[in-house]
Design an enzyme around this catalytic site. Structure first.
Site, PDB file in Angstrom:
ATOM      1  N   GLU A  33       0.836  -1.214   0.000  1.00 28.23           N
ATOM      2  CA  GLU A  33       0.000   0.000   0.000  1.00 28.23           C
ATOM      3  C   GLU A  33       0.860   1.249   0.000  1.00 28.23           C
ATOM      4  O   GLU A  33       1.825   1.334   0.755  1.00 28.23           O
ATOM      5  CB  GLU A  33      -0.897  -0.020   1.245  1.00 28.23           C
ATOM      6  CG  GLU A  33      -2.264   0.552   0.997  1.00 28.23           C
ATOM      7  CD  GLU A  33      -3.079  -0.294   0.041  1.00 28.23           C
ATOM      8  OE1 GLU A  33      -3.261   0.155  -1.117  1.00 28.23           O
ATOM      9  OE2 GLU A  33      -3.545  -1.374   0.416  1.00 28.23           O
ATOM     10  N   HIS A  34       0.490   2.206  -0.843  1.00 25.24           N
ATOM     11  CA  HIS A  34       1.247   3.461  -1.002  1.00 25.24           C
ATOM     12  C   HIS A  34       2.674   3.184  -1.485  1.00 25.24           C
ATOM     13  O   HIS A  34       3.603   3.926  -1.189  1.00 25.24           O
ATOM     14  CB  HIS A  34       1.258   4.284   0.302  1.00 25.24           C
ATOM     15  CG  HIS A  34      -0.077   4.890   0.618  1.00 25.24           C
ATOM     16  ND1 HIS A  34      -0.507   6.060   0.046  1.00 25.24           N
ATOM     17  CD2 HIS A  34      -1.080   4.464   1.425  1.00 25.24           C
ATOM     18  CE1 HIS A  34      -1.725   6.343   0.505  1.00 25.24           C
ATOM     19  NE2 HIS A  34      -2.093   5.382   1.335  1.00 25.24           N
ATOM     20  N   THR A  35       2.832   2.090  -2.209  1.00 24.50           N
ATOM     21  CA  THR A  35       4.128   1.758  -2.814  1.00 24.50           C
ATOM     22  C   THR A  35       4.148   2.108  -4.294  1.00 24.50           C
ATOM     23  O   THR A  35       5.217   2.300  -4.867  1.00 24.50           O
ATOM     24  CB  THR A  35       4.420   0.250  -2.674  1.00 24.50           C
ATOM     25  OG1 THR A  35       3.248  -0.469  -3.052  1.00 24.50           O
ATOM     26  CG2 THR A  35       4.808  -0.125  -1.270  1.00 24.50           C
ATOM     27  N   ALA A 125     -15.722   3.129  -1.154  1.00 25.91           N
ATOM     28  CA  ALA A 125     -15.158   2.232  -0.142  1.00 25.91           C
ATOM     29  C   ALA A 125     -13.692   1.913  -0.413  1.00 25.91           C
ATOM     30  O   ALA A 125     -13.040   1.252   0.368  1.00 25.91           O
ATOM     31  CB  ALA A 125     -15.960   0.934  -0.090  1.00 25.91           C
ATOM     32  N   GLU A 162      -8.695   8.977 -15.556  1.00 31.39           N
ATOM     33  CA  GLU A 162      -8.665   9.332 -14.132  1.00 31.39           C
ATOM     34  C   GLU A 162      -7.816  10.596 -13.907  1.00 31.39           C
ATOM     35  O   GLU A 162      -8.224  11.512 -13.200  1.00 31.39           O
ATOM     36  CB  GLU A 162      -8.070   8.150 -13.360  1.00 31.39           C
ATOM     37  CG  GLU A 162      -8.452   8.081 -11.913  1.00 31.39           C
ATOM     38  CD  GLU A 162      -9.807   7.470 -11.636  1.00 31.39           C
ATOM     39  OE1 GLU A 162     -10.556   8.128 -10.898  1.00 31.39           O
ATOM     40  OE2 GLU A 162     -10.131   6.374 -12.119  1.00 31.39           O
ATOM     41  N   ASP A 174      -5.221   0.223 -10.001  1.00 34.76           N
ATOM     42  CA  ASP A 174      -6.644  -0.124  -9.972  1.00 34.76           C
ATOM     43  C   ASP A 174      -7.117  -0.656 -11.321  1.00 34.76           C
ATOM     44  O   ASP A 174      -7.716  -1.726 -11.415  1.00 34.76           O
ATOM     45  CB  ASP A 174      -7.482   1.096  -9.567  1.00 34.76           C
ATOM     46  CG  ASP A 174      -7.195   1.532  -8.143  1.00 34.76           C
ATOM     47  OD1 ASP A 174      -6.459   0.810  -7.446  1.00 34.76           O
ATOM     48  OD2 ASP A 174      -7.682   2.592  -7.732  1.00 34.76           O
TER      49      ASP A 174
END
Length: 387
Positions: A33-35, A125, A162, A174
């Site tokens: 995550e956040h990598t 979410a 995006e 994503d």
């Protein structure tokens, strides 16, 4: 929602039967995550929830869209020759962006469509409902016009939509996970090079359980940009001595040897998360390949602790939900997933204890926060496709 209901709604709205159906899943990131924007690896998988569209082609240049999730918005229309982001067009802007960049890349969209949309990914979410919508539209355009376009190119158009059309500075994970997912496999993806590896996720006696905090993620965007710039600054400081292009290039030893180059304790912690989390993601792949789910679970737990203490993107609600999961005897591992400050957790839980997990963890979470969490048992599914 059953298909018959959607078929009848399509007939009622557009006065004709639909011709084709397409589906794109949501995704959950198991670890890493956040990598992505720090030059590291991520480890997402597609899930069995997602976005379904019913489609029929039109003779003119106009598209008309209706969402079962935003029925109050009614039918929203646009023309292929007027593709601009307009606030009142709400969710349809994601569709317009996909059309726009397909056209800009030289794909000839010669007519419009009538489209009915239904999604069962909870909105906001952090399970990628927007990427799911982008990829289902990209897949539809590919098949409806027989475009000779690679899936990774559709992924890149989704990211363009995006970043340039919607104005969200997100990475490529994503769209990649949503489009490229495979049943019972997670994707180890290097977000810089787009080199990826499909890794089997063998869950014989366990389920993946996603829990939604139902906390609106008010801070996520501003804090996300703040964390990015903190990591960029830390990288610049390390580059005064080291020949590296990203934090993801460092192993733990090399990072610890040079941590004093980073001038503030906060930036040291931010960079530490990026480096350690990237290494955890590689270890997680090895654990899965060897069938050591217990080690994978421990790495998930460590990931959350790092996101809580070093990266500071969790918050009271996510921490409460994860801590309640850790206290439950049938939990293999649990962590926040997504940008943070709300959104979801992902846990691996013993199958025969899942009902009890949902009951006990849900009760503890409500006692601590006053909020009610929603739980979903998720299967790892295939990526975007024509049905």
């Amino acid at each position: 929602m059953d298909l018959l209901k959607l078929e009848n709604k399509f007939l009622e709205l557009f006065g004709k039967k639909y011709e084709n159906r397409y589906f794109a899943p949501g995704r959950v990131n198991l670890i890493g995550e956040h990598t992505d924007y720090n030059g590291g690896n991520v480890f997402p998988c597609a899930i069995d929830r997602g976005t379904l569209i019913l489609v029929s082609k039109r003779e003119d240049n106009k598209s008309r869209l209706y969402s079962m999730n935003f029925e109050d918005k009614g039918i929203i229309e646009f023309n292929n020759d007027n593709l601009i982001n307009e606030l009142e067009d709400s969710w349809v802007n994601y569709v317009k962006g996909m059309f726009k960049f397909f056209i800009e890349k030289g794909y000839d969209i010669t007519h419009g469509f009538d489209i009915l949309v239904y999604g069962d990914i909870p909105n906001g979410a952090g399970l990628s409902s927007s990427a799911s919508l982008e990829m289902v539209i990209g897949t539809m355009l590919k098949y409806e016009f027989n475009f000779n376009i690679d899936t990774v190119d559709i992924v890149k158009i989704g990211k363009l939509t995006e970043n340039k059309f919607i104005g969200v500075n997100s990475g490529i994970m994503d769209q990649f996970a949503v489009a490229m997912g495979q049943k019972d496999k997670a994707i180890l993806l290097d977000c810089n090079t787009l080199i990826y590896e499909m890794v089997p996720v063998v869950l014989k006696d366990e389920y993946i359980v996603i829990a939604n905090t139902n906390k609106r993620r008010g801070l996520a965007d501003s804090k996300y940009n703040e964390r990015r710039s903190e990591c960029e600054k830390a990288l610049e400081e390390l580059q005064t001595k080291l020949n590296i292009k990203s934090l993801g290039e460092l192993n733990i030893e090399k990072f610890e040897e040079n941590i004093d180059l980073i001038g503030s304790e906060i930036r040291q912690r931010r960079a530490k998360h990026a480096v350690y989390e990237n290494q955890r993601t590689l270890k997680a792949k090895e654990a899965l390949i060897k069938g050591k789910l217990d080690i994978f679970g421990k790495l998930m737990n460590e990931s959350h602790i790092s996101l809580r203490d070093d990266y500071e993107v969790t918050g009271h609600e996510l921490d409460s939900l994860v801590e309640a999961a850790w206290e439950f005897e049938g939990t293999v591992g649990s962590r926040m997933t997504g940008a943070g400050f709300g959104g979801c957790t992902v846990s691996i839980v013993k199958k025969n204890m899942t009902d009890k997990f949902i009951e006990e963890v849900g009760k503890k979470y409500t006692e601590k926060t006053g909020l009610v969490a929603d739980f979903y048992i998720a299967s790892i599914g295939d990526g975007a496709r024509k049905l």
